[in-house]
Motif scaffolding. Structure first.
Motif, short mmCIF file in Angstrom:
data_model
loop_
_atom_site.label_atom_id
_atom_site.label_comp_id
_atom_site.label_asym_id
_atom_site.label_seq_id
_atom_site.Cartn_x
_atom_site.Cartn_y
_atom_site.Cartn_z
N GLY A 1 82.28 46.55 39.71
CA GLY A 1 83.23 46.82 40.69
C GLY A 1 83.35 48.44 40.57
O GLY A 1 82.77 49.03 40.01
N LYS A 2 84.31 49.03 41.45
CA LYS A 2 84.70 50.39 41.33
C LYS A 2 85.27 51.06 39.90
O LYS A 2 85.86 50.15 39.32
N LEU A 3 84.71 51.94 39.45
CA LEU A 3 85.20 52.81 38.55
C LEU A 3 86.79 52.86 38.56
O LEU A 3 87.47 53.24 39.64
N PRO A 4 87.69 52.71 37.73
CA PRO A 4 89.00 53.15 37.41
C PRO A 4 89.27 54.52 37.95
O PRO A 4 88.48 55.34 37.74
N PRO A 5 90.36 54.66 38.49
CA PRO A 5 90.74 55.94 39.16
C PRO A 5 90.43 57.09 38.00
O PRO A 5 89.97 58.19 38.39
N ASP A 6 91.05 56.81 36.96
CA ASP A 6 90.97 58.09 35.94
C ASP A 6 89.50 58.40 35.42
O ASP A 6 88.81 59.46 35.30
N VAL A 7 88.69 57.23 35.33
CA VAL A 7 87.27 57.34 34.93
C VAL A 7 86.49 57.97 36.04
O VAL A 7 85.69 58.66 36.01
N LEU A 8 86.69 57.40 37.28
CA LEU A 8 86.02 58.00 38.48
C LEU A 8 86.39 59.45 38.73
O LEU A 8 85.25 60.45 38.79
N GLN A 9 87.36 59.92 38.36
CA GLN A 9 87.95 61.31 38.33
C GLN A 9 87.07 62.15 37.35
O GLN A 9 86.50 63.40 37.46
N GLN A 10 87.10 61.67 36.28
CA GLN A 10 86.36 62.33 34.99
C GLN A 10 84.97 62.23 35.23
O GLN A 10 84.20 63.14 34.89
N SER A 11 84.38 61.12 35.54
CA SER A 11 82.94 60.94 35.47
C SER A 11 82.10 61.25 36.88
O SER A 11 80.79 61.62 36.66
N VAL A 12 82.84 61.27 37.95
CA VAL A 12 81.82 61.59 39.32
C VAL A 12 82.61 62.39 40.02
O VAL A 12 82.13 63.58 40.38
N LEU A 13 84.02 62.44 40.38
CA LEU A 13 84.57 63.52 41.28
C LEU A 13 84.73 64.73 40.82
O LEU A 13 84.91 65.63 41.89
N ARG A 14 84.48 65.18 39.78
CA ARG A 14 84.64 66.59 38.98
C ARG A 14 83.18 67.37 39.42
O ARG A 14 83.06 68.48 39.44
N TRP A 15 82.31 66.60 39.82
CA TRP A 15 80.89 67.13 40.21
C TRP A 15 80.83 67.24 41.59
O TRP A 15 80.47 66.64 42.27
N THR A 16 81.41 68.44 42.04
CA THR A 16 81.31 68.75 43.28
C THR A 16 80.27 69.83 44.04
O THR A 16 80.58 70.25 45.17
N GLY A 17 79.48 70.42 43.10
CA GLY A 17 78.49 71.10 43.67
C GLY A 17 79.11 72.64 43.93
O GLY A 17 80.15 73.34 43.24
N ALA A 18 78.58 73.36 44.84
CA ALA A 18 79.05 74.60 45.07
C ALA A 18 80.27 74.80 46.05
O ALA A 18 80.36 73.86 46.71
N PRO A 19 81.05 75.65 45.66
CA PRO A 19 82.41 75.88 46.28
C PRO A 19 81.87 76.34 47.55
O PRO A 19 81.36 77.43 47.83
N ARG A 20 82.53 75.60 48.94
CA ARG A 20 82.01 76.25 50.26
C ARG A 20 83.40 76.59 50.87
O ARG A 20 84.14 75.50 51.10
N PRO A 21 83.74 77.63 51.73
CA PRO A 21 84.73 77.89 52.27
C PRO A 21 85.31 77.02 53.56
O PRO A 21 86.25 76.62 53.76
N GLU A 22 84.15 76.41 54.05
CA GLU A 22 84.15 75.25 55.26
C GLU A 22 84.85 74.18 55.00
O GLU A 22 85.37 73.09 55.60
N VAL A 23 84.81 73.55 53.44
CA VAL A 23 85.30 72.22 53.10
C VAL A 23 86.86 72.26 52.94
O VAL A 23 87.44 72.90 52.21
N ARG A 24 87.39 71.66 54.07
CA ARG A 24 89.13 71.65 53.94
C ARG A 24 89.54 70.51 53.19
O ARG A 24 90.53 70.65 52.70
N VAL A 25 88.87 69.20 53.08
CA VAL A 25 89.00 68.10 52.56
C VAL A 25 87.94 67.75 51.92
O VAL A 25 86.92 67.31 52.66
N GLY A 26 87.70 67.54 50.49
CA GLY A 26 86.52 67.20 49.89
C GLY A 26 86.87 65.86 49.09
O GLY A 26 87.77 65.10 49.47
N PRO A 27 85.88 65.61 48.04
CA PRO A 27 85.91 64.36 47.37
C PRO A 27 87.41 64.37 46.68
O PRO A 27 87.72 65.18 46.06
N GLY A 28 88.16 63.26 46.82
CA GLY A 28 89.45 63.23 46.03
C GLY A 28 89.80 61.66 46.01
O GLY A 28 89.48 60.86 46.97
N LEU A 29 90.73 61.16 45.29
CA LEU A 29 90.96 59.60 44.84
C LEU A 29 92.05 59.53 46.38
O LEU A 29 92.79 60.19 46.61
#
Length: 324
Positions: free
Chosen positions: A9-37
């Protein structure tokens, strides 16, 4: 994290945040809403006067460095339309036996490759499953372009340029995932050198030189050079007369092909950009590529006649990867 048993199933929220969502590539000013729980979609400012370029590609043939491959093959497709890759969405369907550690490792690779190309990771989906023995990794990339590269622009007399050398990606995958196949014909140092070709898979540098004058560009992935050429010929409704002696084949690729009995012209070749350019611009573009340190060869001419090669949709890599 050793000793942790992951569940389907889906990763638990804290695990998802630590293992996947923190890897967001390069910061770009065009992104108003990016990956997040709890965020269902990205929100991106769009530059006026540019065209949208969208592509999607999976990774199915590589295991080592799969995250980096994912970024590169998608970015190359954007580059073939004269575009600049900007945003990436990643879907990871991960066998539960590989778990969160594998997902995090792949996303770290994605993050690093995206930072090199100034690409932001803006969303996706991560799931652990017991339905598959092998991970499913899919990327959707978005970019912008001011150019209009279409096969309908190809004309008789146009010249065909290929950058770098044929079978580039396939050889890198073999050296990384099946070095045992190469050992009879290569030294350990040569296998390591071939594996390092993974760092040469981006076609963005040459696309930026060619895109203002090219009629069409293509990334010869599955099916290799002949597969890519077949697609160009069919799309344009014209033939291509090849200069066989001009085809760039690395000595290590030629040696491996002879030893293992495969056709290097049908080996997956991402990293070697195919470009159809006007006859009058070909020599000047070749000079620009050379001055930029990019290997390239003029290998053919578009004609209303017939091909001097046989169309092909065969891919050599898959049979090699499962060879005993």
């Amino acid at each position: 994290m050793s000793g942790i048993v992951d569940r389907v199933g889906k990763l638990p929220p804290d695990v998802l945040q630590q293992s996947v969502l923190r890897w967001t590539g390069a910061p770009r000013p065009e992104v108003r809403v990016g990956p997040g729980l709890g965020e269902d979609a990205a929100v991106i400012d769009w530059p006026a006067g540019r065209r949208l370029v969208v592509t999607s590609d999976p990774i199915v043939g590589a295991s080592n460095g799969a995250g980096r491959y994912l970024v590169q093959v998608n970015a190359n497709d954007i580059a073939c339309k004269g575009g600049d890759p900007a945003f990436l969405v990643v879907t990871l369907i991960v066998p539960v036996k590989l778990g969160r550690n594998w997902a995090s490792e792949v996303m770290e690779q994605v993050d690093q490759a995206c930072r090199e190309l100034n690409v932001a990771v803006v969303g996706g989906h991560t799931e652990l499953t017991d339905r598959y023995d092998w991970p499913v990794i899919v990327g959707t990339m978005i970019g912008t372009t001011e150019w209009d590269l279409q096969a309908g622009r190809i004309r008789p007399g146009d010249r065909l340029i290929i950058t770098k050398h044929l079978g580039l990606e396939g050889m890198a995958i073999l050296a990384s995932d099946r070095p045992d196949l190469l050992k009879p014909s290569m030294t350990s140092e040569e296998i390591a050198q071939t594996a390092d070709w993974r760092g040469r898979l981006s076609v963005l540098p040459e696309s930026k030189i060619l895109r203002s004058r090219a009629h069409f560009m293509h990334d010869p992935t599955e099916g290799g050079f002949l597969g890519g050429l077949t697609e160009i010929s069919r799309l344009g409704g014209l033939a291509v007369h090849l200069d066989w002696d001009a085809l760039p084949l690395h000595p290590l690729t030629r040696r491996a092909a002879d030893a293992l009995g495969f056709d290097p012209l049908k080996l997956i070749s991402s990293g070697a950009l195919l470009a159809v350019v006007p006859e009058n611009d070909a020599a000047e573009l070749m000079g620009e590529l050379k001055r930029s340190g990019i290997e390239a060869a003029l290998v053919g001419e578009v004609t209303e006649g017939t091909n001097n090669w046989e169309p092909s949709a065969d891919e050599e890599l898959w049979g090699l990867l499962v060879r005993a």
